[in-house]
Design a protein around this motif. Structure first.
Motif, PDB file in Angstrom:
ATOM      1  N   TRP A  50      -6.699   4.100  -1.539  1.00 20.76           N
ATOM      2  CA  TRP A  50      -6.579   2.881  -0.760  1.00 20.76           C
ATOM      3  C   TRP A  50      -6.492   1.700  -1.706  1.00 20.76           C
ATOM      4  CZ3 TRP A  50     -11.099   5.487  -1.261  1.00 20.76           C
ATOM      5  CH2 TRP A  50     -12.253   4.796  -1.593  1.00 20.76           C
ATOM      6  N   TYR A  51      -5.802   0.669  -1.231  1.00 20.98           N
ATOM      7  CA  TYR A  51      -5.482  -0.493  -2.051  1.00 20.98           C
ATOM      8  C   TYR A  51      -5.876  -1.758  -1.306  1.00 20.98           C
ATOM      9  CZ  TYR A  51      -2.474  -4.068  -4.153  1.00 20.98           C
ATOM     10  OH  TYR A  51      -1.998  -5.211  -4.728  1.00 20.98           O
ATOM     11  N   ARG A  52      -6.589  -2.646  -2.017  1.00 18.89           N
ATOM     12  CA  ARG A  52      -6.981  -3.922  -1.414  1.00 18.89           C
ATOM     13  C   ARG A  52      -7.173  -4.959  -2.515  1.00 18.89           C
ATOM     14  NH1 ARG A  52     -11.774  -3.544   2.368  1.00 18.89           N
ATOM     15  NH2 ARG A  52     -10.198  -3.222   3.934  1.00 18.89           N
ATOM     16  N   ASN A  53      -6.518  -6.086  -2.366  1.00 13.85           N
ATOM     17  CA  ASN A  53      -6.679  -7.233  -3.273  1.00 13.85           C
ATOM     18  C   ASN A  53      -6.506  -6.867  -4.743  1.00 13.85           C
ATOM     19  OD1 ASN A  53      -7.234  -8.865  -1.044  1.00 13.85           O
ATOM     20  ND2 ASN A  53      -9.402  -8.405  -1.136  1.00 13.85           N
ATOM     21  N   GLY A  54      -5.513  -6.076  -5.058  1.00 11.03           N
ATOM     22  CA  GLY A  54      -5.219  -5.731  -6.446  1.00 11.03           C
ATOM     23  C   GLY A  54      -5.991  -4.548  -6.986  1.00 11.03           C
ATOM     24  N   VAL A  55      -6.912  -4.005  -6.199  1.00 14.20           N
ATOM     25  CA  VAL A  55      -7.746  -2.886  -6.652  1.00 14.20           C
ATOM     26  C   VAL A  55      -7.285  -1.597  -5.975  1.00 14.20           C
ATOM     27  CG1 VAL A  55     -10.081  -1.955  -6.813  1.00 14.20           C
ATOM     28  CG2 VAL A  55      -9.707  -4.428  -6.999  1.00 14.20           C
ATOM     29  N   LEU A  56      -6.936  -0.610  -6.787  1.00 17.25           N
ATOM     30  CA  LEU A  56      -6.574   0.710  -6.287  1.00 17.25           C
ATOM     31  C   LEU A  56      -7.791   1.610  -6.409  1.00 17.25           C
ATOM     32  CD1 LEU A  56      -4.517   2.798  -5.293  1.00 17.25           C
ATOM     33  CD2 LEU A  56      -3.900   3.193  -7.693  1.00 17.25           C
ATOM     34  N   ASN A  57      -8.275   2.100  -5.286  1.00 19.30           N
ATOM     35  CA  ASN A  57      -9.409   3.027  -5.264  1.00 19.30           C
ATOM     36  C   ASN A  57      -8.867   4.432  -5.063  1.00 19.30           C
ATOM     37  OD1 ASN A  57     -12.062   1.326  -5.021  1.00 19.30           O
ATOM     38  ND2 ASN A  57     -10.511   0.303  -3.786  1.00 19.30           N
ATOM     39  N   VAL A  58      -9.360   5.357  -5.889  1.00 18.80           N
ATOM     40  CA  VAL A  58      -8.872   6.730  -5.850  1.00 18.80           C
ATOM     41  C   VAL A  58     -10.064   7.677  -5.762  1.00 18.80           C
ATOM     42  CG1 VAL A  58      -7.476   8.461  -7.018  1.00 18.80           C
ATOM     43  CG2 VAL A  58      -6.946   6.040  -7.344  1.00 18.80           C
ATOM     44  N   THR A  69       0.836  -1.203   0.000  1.00 25.16           N
ATOM     45  CA  THR A  69       0.000   0.000   0.000  1.00 25.16           C
ATOM     46  C   THR A  69       0.873   1.256   0.000  1.00 25.16           C
ATOM     47  OG1 THR A  69      -1.789  -1.152   1.146  1.00 25.16           O
ATOM     48  CG2 THR A  69      -1.795   1.262   1.262  1.00 25.16           C
ATOM     49  N   VAL A  70       1.903   1.261   0.807  1.00 24.41           N
ATOM     50  CA  VAL A  70       2.817   2.418   0.859  1.00 24.41           C
ATOM     51  C   VAL A  70       3.530   2.579  -0.477  1.00 24.41           C
ATOM     52  CG1 VAL A  70       4.939   3.292   1.928  1.00 24.41           C
ATOM     53  CG2 VAL A  70       3.112   2.358   3.353  1.00 24.41           C
ATOM     54  N   ARG A  71       3.976   1.480  -1.070  1.00 22.98           N
ATOM     55  CA  ARG A  71       4.651   1.541  -2.372  1.00 22.98           C
ATOM     56  C   ARG A  71       3.733   2.137  -3.440  1.00 22.98           C
ATOM     57  NH1 ARG A  71       6.452  -4.258  -3.724  1.00 22.98           N
ATOM     58  NH2 ARG A  71       7.151  -3.278  -5.643  1.00 22.98           N
ATOM     59  N   ILE A  72       2.484   1.718  -3.448  1.00 20.43           N
ATOM     60  CA  ILE A  72       1.535   2.207  -4.448  1.00 20.43           C
ATOM     61  C   ILE A  72       1.230   3.685  -4.226  1.00 20.43           C
ATOM     62  CG2 ILE A  72      -0.871   2.013  -5.211  1.00 20.43           C
ATOM     63  CD1 ILE A  72      -0.502  -1.065  -4.768  1.00 20.43           C
ATOM     64  N   LYS A  73       1.039   4.087  -2.985  1.00 18.04           N
ATOM     65  CA  LYS A  73       0.783   5.508  -2.699  1.00 18.04           C
ATOM     66  C   LYS A  73       1.970   6.374  -3.105  1.00 18.04           C
ATOM     67  CE  LYS A  73      -2.614   5.049   0.983  1.00 18.04           C
ATOM     68  NZ  LYS A  73      -2.940   5.303   2.401  1.00 18.04           N
ATOM     69  N   ASP A  74       3.176   5.907  -2.825  1.00 17.96           N
ATOM     70  CA  ASP A  74       4.379   6.644  -3.229  1.00 17.96           C
ATOM     71  C   ASP A  74       4.485   6.727  -4.747  1.00 17.96           C
ATOM     72  OD1 ASP A  74       5.078   7.088  -0.609  1.00 17.96           O
ATOM     73  OD2 ASP A  74       6.627   5.522  -0.549  1.00 17.96           O
ATOM     74  N   ALA A  75       4.166   5.628  -5.424  1.00 15.44           N
ATOM     75  CA  ALA A  75       4.210   5.615  -6.892  1.00 15.44           C
ATOM     76  C   ALA A  75       3.179   6.588  -7.467  1.00 15.44           C
ATOM     77  CB  ALA A  75       3.962   4.204  -7.418  1.00 15.44           C
ATOM     78  N   TRP A  76       1.981   6.625  -6.872  1.00 17.36           N
ATOM     79  CA  TRP A  76       0.942   7.541  -7.336  1.00 17.36           C
ATOM     80  C   TRP A  76       1.439   8.992  -7.216  1.00 17.36           C
ATOM     81  CZ3 TRP A  76      -3.720   7.174  -9.753  1.00 17.36           C
ATOM     82  CH2 TRP A  76      -4.517   8.322  -9.774  1.00 17.36           C
ATOM     83  N   LYS A  77       1.983   9.329  -6.061  1.00 15.82           N
ATOM     84  CA  LYS A  77       2.451  10.693  -5.832  1.00 15.82           C
ATOM     85  C   LYS A  77       3.585  11.080  -6.780  1.00 15.82           C
ATOM     86  CE  LYS A  77       1.097  10.953  -1.016  1.00 15.82           C
ATOM     87  NZ  LYS A  77       1.558  10.936   0.366  1.00 15.82           N
TER      88      LYS A  77
END
Length: 97
Positions: free
Chosen positions: A52-60, A29-37
């Motif tokens: 937020w990220y859960r089970n392969g799904v990124l919700n924005v 989750t932290v990796r994905i948030k950092d990548a988004w930013k």
């Protein structure tokens, strides 16, 4: 007598994260948030309210309807950008709200 361990710290951390699903979930989750930013830029980040990220799904959650519509048409590109930045296929779907 102390024994020396020949394992590289990177490998030890990778094993620890891989063996604990709760830790792996938080780490990813932290990796994905950092990548988004870092990858989406200041303009998109300024309209991003929550991720937020859960089970392969990124919700924005986005505060701009036009931006939400624009990004919804580019979901595959967004997924590729985030996964490339994470160097792993973590995101399989993106939901813009």
């Amino acid at each position: 007598m102390l024994k020396h361990n020949d394992r590289i710290l990177k490998d030890v951390l990778k094993d620890m994260i891989g063996s604990n699903k709760k830790v792996a979930k938080g780490y990813n989750t932290v990796r994905i948030k950092d990548a988004w930013k870092s990858e989406m830029g200041d303009m998109i980040n300024s309209y991003t309210e929550k991720l937020w990220y859960r089970n392969g799904v990124l919700n924005v959650n986005l505060t701009s309807a036009p931006l939400r519509n624009e990004l919804s048409m580019s979901k595959e590109k967004v997924i590729k950008i985030i996964n490339d930045a994470c160097k792993e296929a973590l995101v399989t779907e993106v939901v813009f709200r």
